[in-house]
Design an enzyme around this catalytic site. Structure first.
Site, PDB file in Angstrom:
ATOM      1  N   TRP A 118       0.768  -1.227   0.090  1.00 37.47           N
ATOM      2  CA  TRP A 118      -0.085  -0.109   0.119  1.00 37.47           C
ATOM      3  C   TRP A 118       0.897   1.175   0.008  1.00 37.47           C
ATOM      4  O   TRP A 118       1.918   1.300   0.550  1.00 37.47           O
ATOM      5  CB  TRP A 118      -0.757  -0.059   1.363  1.00 37.47           C
ATOM      6  CG  TRP A 118      -1.846   1.143   1.319  1.00 37.47           C
ATOM      7  CD1 TRP A 118      -1.749   2.362   1.817  1.00 37.47           C
ATOM      8  CD2 TRP A 118      -3.271   1.248   0.619  1.00 37.47           C
ATOM      9  NE1 TRP A 118      -2.702   3.026   1.685  1.00 37.47           N
ATOM     10  CE2 TRP A 118      -3.762   2.612   0.785  1.00 37.47           C
ATOM     11  CE3 TRP A 118      -3.905   0.270  -0.162  1.00 37.47           C
ATOM     12  CZ2 TRP A 118      -4.888   2.764   0.277  1.00 37.47           C
ATOM     13  CZ3 TRP A 118      -5.265   0.691  -0.482  1.00 37.47           C
ATOM     14  CH2 TRP A 118      -5.711   1.885  -0.371  1.00 37.47           C
ATOM     15  N   LEU A 119       0.439   2.365  -0.893  1.00 41.89           N
ATOM     16  CA  LEU A 119       1.278   3.543  -0.822  1.00 41.89           C
ATOM     17  C   LEU A 119       0.090   4.658  -0.149  1.00 41.89           C
ATOM     18  O   LEU A 119      -0.837   4.812  -0.665  1.00 41.89           O
ATOM     19  CB  LEU A 119       1.626   3.970  -2.019  1.00 41.89           C
ATOM     20  CG  LEU A 119       2.606   3.239  -2.977  1.00 41.89           C
ATOM     21  CD1 LEU A 119       2.754   3.739  -4.449  1.00 41.89           C
ATOM     22  CD2 LEU A 119       3.695   3.299  -2.167  1.00 41.89           C
ATOM     23  N   ASP A 129       1.364   4.421 -20.866  1.00 40.27           N
ATOM     24  CA  ASP A 129      -0.224   4.713 -20.333  1.00 40.27           C
ATOM     25  C   ASP A 129      -0.104   5.946 -19.406  1.00 40.27           C
ATOM     26  O   ASP A 129      -0.804   5.885 -18.470  1.00 40.27           O
ATOM     27  CB  ASP A 129      -1.215   3.617 -19.827  1.00 40.27           C
ATOM     28  CG  ASP A 129      -2.451   3.860 -19.907  1.00 40.27           C
ATOM     29  OD1 ASP A 129      -3.021   5.008 -20.528  1.00 40.27           O
ATOM     30  OD2 ASP A 129      -3.122   2.964 -19.162  1.00 40.27           O
TER      31      ASP A 129
END
Length: 280
Positions: free
Chosen positions: A89-90, A190
């Site tokens: 998780w960031l 992207d």
């Protein structure tokens, strides 16, 4: 939203998951925050798509991590035919777009001698054909633009006007690169504003669709929907200055990105595509 059962969660390689909740994570994957009470993770699920769906993203994160901050891959695999990817998780923070631009420039300084990648990605909604090519115009026109045009035709989102302007643009691309050498760079592939973040003040690149191509492709994508400040481009140019006349060439790549959106999401994106193609 896909329904995760306790039996499904129990098969994950992260033990003792005692909390999970859906989170926003784009329109392609089902996304969740999961926790074992001590550590928190970000998990993406592709129902029915299998492990292979995320292999390309894992490879992309690995390649980008040579020069960029990327989320740490904890595990990816398949449960009951569903592909999953678990990342550390960031916690999001503010950060410097100048540093983000510098980081992307360092990614683009990772070079190969040909355009493409060592594997295709064909399990997504837009298949990517990455066979190696020695000429940028061959790779871009034959393996990016033309397959998308065929998909647009199949969905009846193509017309005579678009066809004429696209043909003119392709002619320009072929003529220009016949005399202009391009060094293949590692690309994010992207790079819209939803695919970078900041954590603990540091810039991170997420959700890549990597290949080795013309770095102006990534730059063009950053300009389609906004979210990148002038500091970003200043940071980029401080490390790896863009070639003269780049503004005139960005439309060649904006058209691709808008064509992707036309194919995936419909005629809502038709006017924007027509606007980009109009000068050709």
């Amino acid at each position: 939203m896909y329904h995760l059962t306790s039996d499904w969660l129990a098969q994950l390689p992260v033990a003792n998951i005692n909390h999970f909740e859906p989170v926003s994570g784009g329109d392609i994957n089902e996304s969740y925050a999961i926790s074992d009470g001590t550590h928190k993770y970000f998990m993406k699920v592709q129902p029915g798509r299998g492990k292979q769906f995320f292999a390309h993203e894992v490879e992309g994160l690995k390649l980008l991590s040579q020069a960029a901050n990327t989320p740490e891959v904890v595990a990816f695999g398949e449960i009951n035919g569903d592909g999953y990817l678990i990342l550390k998780w960031l916690d999001q923070s503010s950060g410097s777009q100048f540093e983000l631009g510098q980081m992307l420039a360092r990614v683009h300084q990772i070079h190969r001698d040909q355009f493409g990648l060592d594997h295709d990605f064909t399990v997504g909604k837009i298949p990517k054909h990455n066979q190696w090519q020695s000429k940028w115009q061959t790779f871009y026109v034959e393996q990016r633009l033309k397959p998308l045009i065929e998909l647009a035709k199949q969905k009846q989102r193509w017309n005579k006007n678009r066809s004429q302007h696209m043909s003119n643009m392709i002619e320009q691309i072929n003529e220009y690169y016949a005399n202009q050498p391009v060094t293949p760079s590692l690309l994010h592939g992207d790079l819209w504003s939803g695919n970078f973040t900041f954590s603990n003040g540091k810039p991170y690149l997420i959700d890549p669709d990597v290949f080795f191509g013309n770095r102006e492709f990534d730059i063009a994508v950053t300009t389609v929907f906004g979210g990148f400040s002038q500091e970003f481009y200043s940071g980029y140019n401080s490390i790896y200055p863009l070639k003269k006349g780049v503004e005139k060439r960005l439309g060649w790549y904006r058209s691709y990105y808008l064509l992707v959106h036309l194919v995936l999401f419909g005629e809502t994106y038709g006017p924007a595509l027509d606007n980009v193609l109009e000068p050709f």
